[in-house]
Design a protein around this motif. Structure first.
Motif, PDB file in Angstrom:
ATOM      1  N   LEU A   1      36.947  11.744  44.958  1.00 12.57           N
ATOM      2  CA  LEU A   1      36.322  12.901  45.585  1.00 12.57           C
ATOM      3  C   LEU A   1      36.800  14.197  44.929  1.00 12.57           C
ATOM      4  O   LEU A   1      36.000  15.086  44.638  1.00 12.57           O
ATOM      5  CB  LEU A   1      36.632  12.924  47.078  1.00 12.57           C
ATOM      6  N   LEU A   2      38.079  14.274  44.666  1.00 11.77           N
ATOM      7  CA  LEU A   2      38.633  15.464  44.025  1.00 11.77           C
ATOM      8  C   LEU A   2      38.049  15.654  42.631  1.00 11.77           C
ATOM      9  O   LEU A   2      37.682  16.775  42.255  1.00 11.77           O
ATOM     10  CB  LEU A   2      40.153  15.336  43.951  1.00 11.77           C
ATOM     11  N   ALA A   3      37.927  14.586  41.875  1.00  4.59           N
ATOM     12  CA  ALA A   3      37.338  14.683  40.535  1.00  4.59           C
ATOM     13  C   ALA A   3      35.870  15.076  40.607  1.00  4.59           C
ATOM     14  O   ALA A   3      35.402  15.910  39.818  1.00  4.59           O
ATOM     15  CB  ALA A   3      37.495  13.352  39.798  1.00  4.59           C
ATOM     16  N   PHE A   4      35.143  14.503  41.552  1.00 10.84           N
ATOM     17  CA  PHE A   4      33.726  14.837  41.701  1.00 10.84           C
ATOM     18  C   PHE A   4      33.541  16.314  42.052  1.00 10.84           C
ATOM     19  O   PHE A   4      32.716  17.006  41.455  1.00 10.84           O
ATOM     20  CB  PHE A   4      33.090  13.952  42.779  1.00 10.84           C
ATOM     21  N   VAL A   5      34.302  16.784  43.015  1.00 10.91           N
ATOM     22  CA  VAL A   5      34.197  18.193  43.423  1.00 10.91           C
ATOM     23  C   VAL A   5      34.607  19.106  42.278  1.00 10.91           C
ATOM     24  O   VAL A   5      33.979  20.136  42.037  1.00 10.91           O
ATOM     25  CB  VAL A   5      35.042  18.453  44.684  1.00 10.91           C
ATOM     26  N   TYR A   6      35.636  18.715  41.540  1.00 10.01           N
ATOM     27  CA  TYR A   6      36.078  19.542  40.416  1.00 10.01           C
ATOM     28  C   TYR A   6      34.981  19.648  39.357  1.00 10.01           C
ATOM     29  O   TYR A   6      34.684  20.732  38.859  1.00 10.01           O
ATOM     30  CB  TYR A   6      37.348  18.970  39.798  1.00 10.01           C
ATOM     31  N   LEU A   7      34.372  18.528  39.023  1.00 12.13           N
ATOM     32  CA  LEU A   7      33.345  18.544  37.979  1.00 12.13           C
ATOM     33  C   LEU A   7      32.063  19.237  38.435  1.00 12.13           C
ATOM     34  O   LEU A   7      31.353  19.810  37.612  1.00 12.13           O
ATOM     35  CB  LEU A   7      33.038  17.118  37.523  1.00 12.13           C
ATOM     36  N   ARG A   8      31.759  19.204  39.719  1.00 16.98           N
ATOM     37  CA  ARG A   8      30.526  19.812  40.210  1.00 16.98           C
ATOM     38  C   ARG A   8      30.660  21.302  40.499  1.00 16.98           C
ATOM     39  O   ARG A   8      29.705  22.041  40.373  1.00 16.98           O
ATOM     40  CB  ARG A   8      30.066  19.103  41.492  1.00 16.98           C
ATOM     41  N   ARG A   9      31.844  21.741  40.911  1.00 15.97           N
ATOM     42  CA  ARG A   9      31.986  23.114  41.377  1.00 15.97           C
ATOM     43  C   ARG A   9      32.914  23.982  40.544  1.00 15.97           C
ATOM     44  O   ARG A   9      33.128  25.140  40.890  1.00 15.97           O
ATOM     45  CB  ARG A   9      32.475  23.113  42.816  1.00 15.97           C
ATOM     46  N   ALA A  10      33.477  23.443  39.507  1.00 13.17           N
ATOM     47  CA  ALA A  10      34.398  24.240  38.700  1.00 13.17           C
ATOM     48  C   ALA A  10      33.647  25.352  37.982  1.00 13.17           C
ATOM     49  O   ALA A  10      32.611  25.107  37.367  1.00 13.17           O
ATOM     50  CB  ALA A  10      35.111  23.358  37.678  1.00 13.17           C
ATOM     51  N   PRO A  11      34.135  26.582  38.073  1.00 13.86           N
ATOM     52  CA  PRO A  11      33.462  27.679  37.381  1.00 13.86           C
ATOM     53  C   PRO A  11      33.614  27.578  35.867  1.00 13.86           C
ATOM     54  O   PRO A  11      32.778  28.062  35.125  1.00 13.86           O
ATOM     55  CB  PRO A  11      34.150  28.928  37.924  1.00 13.86           C
ATOM     56  N   VAL A  12      34.695  26.908  35.431  1.00 21.96           N
ATOM     57  CA  VAL A  12      34.985  26.777  34.006  1.00 21.96           C
ATOM     58  C   VAL A  12      35.505  25.370  33.762  1.00 21.96           C
ATOM     59  O   VAL A  12      36.358  24.891  34.499  1.00 21.96           O
ATOM     60  CB  VAL A  12      36.070  27.787  33.573  1.00 21.96           C
ATOM     61  N   LEU A  13      34.982  24.701  32.764  1.00 20.01           N
ATOM     62  CA  LEU A  13      35.514  23.411  32.344  1.00 20.01           C
ATOM     63  C   LEU A  13      36.121  23.588  30.965  1.00 20.01           C
ATOM     64  O   LEU A  13      35.425  23.879  30.002  1.00 20.01           O
ATOM     65  CB  LEU A  13      34.411  22.345  32.308  1.00 20.01           C
ATOM     66  N   ARG A  14      37.424  23.444  30.890  1.00 21.32           N
ATOM     67  CA  ARG A  14      38.102  23.594  29.607  1.00 21.32           C
ATOM     68  C   ARG A  14      39.142  22.496  29.472  1.00 21.32           C
ATOM     69  O   ARG A  14      39.628  21.956  30.455  1.00 21.32           O
ATOM     70  CB  ARG A  14      38.745  24.968  29.473  1.00 21.32           C
ATOM     71  N   LYS A  15      39.466  22.184  28.240  1.00 27.52           N
ATOM     72  CA  LYS A  15      40.489  21.182  27.995  1.00 27.52           C
ATOM     73  C   LYS A  15      41.853  21.793  28.277  1.00 27.52           C
ATOM     74  O   LYS A  15      42.140  22.897  27.828  1.00 27.52           O
ATOM     75  CB  LYS A  15      40.439  20.713  26.536  1.00 27.52           C
ATOM     76  N   PRO A  16      42.706  21.066  29.011  1.00 27.78           N
ATOM     77  CA  PRO A  16      44.045  21.602  29.240  1.00 27.78           C
ATOM     78  C   PRO A  16      44.867  21.560  27.946  1.00 27.78           C
ATOM     79  O   PRO A  16      44.692  20.680  27.103  1.00 27.78           O
ATOM     80  CB  PRO A  16      44.639  20.684  30.304  1.00 27.78           C
ATOM     81  N   LYS A  17      45.752  22.516  27.812  1.00 33.95           N
ATOM     82  CA  LYS A  17      46.633  22.553  26.651  1.00 33.95           C
ATOM     83  C   LYS A  17      47.753  21.539  26.841  1.00 33.95           C
ATOM     84  O   LYS A  17      48.032  21.080  27.945  1.00 33.95           O
ATOM     85  CB  LYS A  17      47.207  23.956  26.478  1.00 33.95           C
ATOM     86  N   ALA A  18      48.417  21.214  25.756  1.00 31.03           N
ATOM     87  CA  ALA A  18      49.484  20.216  25.802  1.00 31.03           C
ATOM     88  C   ALA A  18      50.621  20.656  26.718  1.00 31.03           C
ATOM     89  O   ALA A  18      51.164  19.839  27.471  1.00 31.03           O
ATOM     90  CB  ALA A  18      50.015  19.955  24.395  1.00 31.03           C
TER      91      ALA A  18
END
Length: 143
Positions: A68-85
């Protein structure tokens, strides 16, 4: 291209990166995410006190909450970016530290003779996670 134009473009890129990082942090430290993560900590660590055939079944709600957390994050995130190391390393270090603290609390509660030491440690860990996430999100909400 003039050097001043190039510097202005680089400054604009840095500004946009900071805006996207702040937007993602604001989204990921929302009350919904904090409560779901606290429930994940609570259920997963409290499952050690559940009798043998059922302690594995307690993990099913944890998997559902993470999905559920992953679904909500992918659907409602204002920005999708790769996290840095370094962000990944900080997250892993925080998870290891949390596990060590919970283990220590459970050992201390077991040494005192409390009947459900892992549940008590999990409650303390979940409340601690809520406090840390919501306290860290406080300055972000004021912006």
């Amino acid at each position: 291209m003039h050097p001043d134009d190039a510097q202005a473009a680089l400054d604009d890129i840095k500004k946009r990166q900071e805006q996207s990082r702040a937007g993602e942090l604001r989204h990921s430290s929302s009350l919904f995410n904090a409560v779901v993560l606290a429930l994940v900590v609570l259920l997963s660590y409290a499952s050690f006190d559940v009798p043998a055939p059922w302690n594995g079944a307690v993990i099913l709600p944890v998997v559902a909450l993470l999905a559920l957390l992953a679904f909500v994050y992918l659907r409602r995130a204002p920005v999708l970016r790769k996290p840095k190391a370094n962000e990944i390393l900080i997250g892993a270090a925080a998870g290891i530290a949390l596990a060590a603290v919970l283990r220590g609390l459970a050992s201390a509660a077991g040494a005192v003779g409390l009947p459900t030491p892992h549940l008590l440690a999990a409650v303390a860990g979940a409340v601690g996670c809520l406090v840390v996430v919501l306290r860290a999100a406080g300055p972000l909400r004021r912006r």
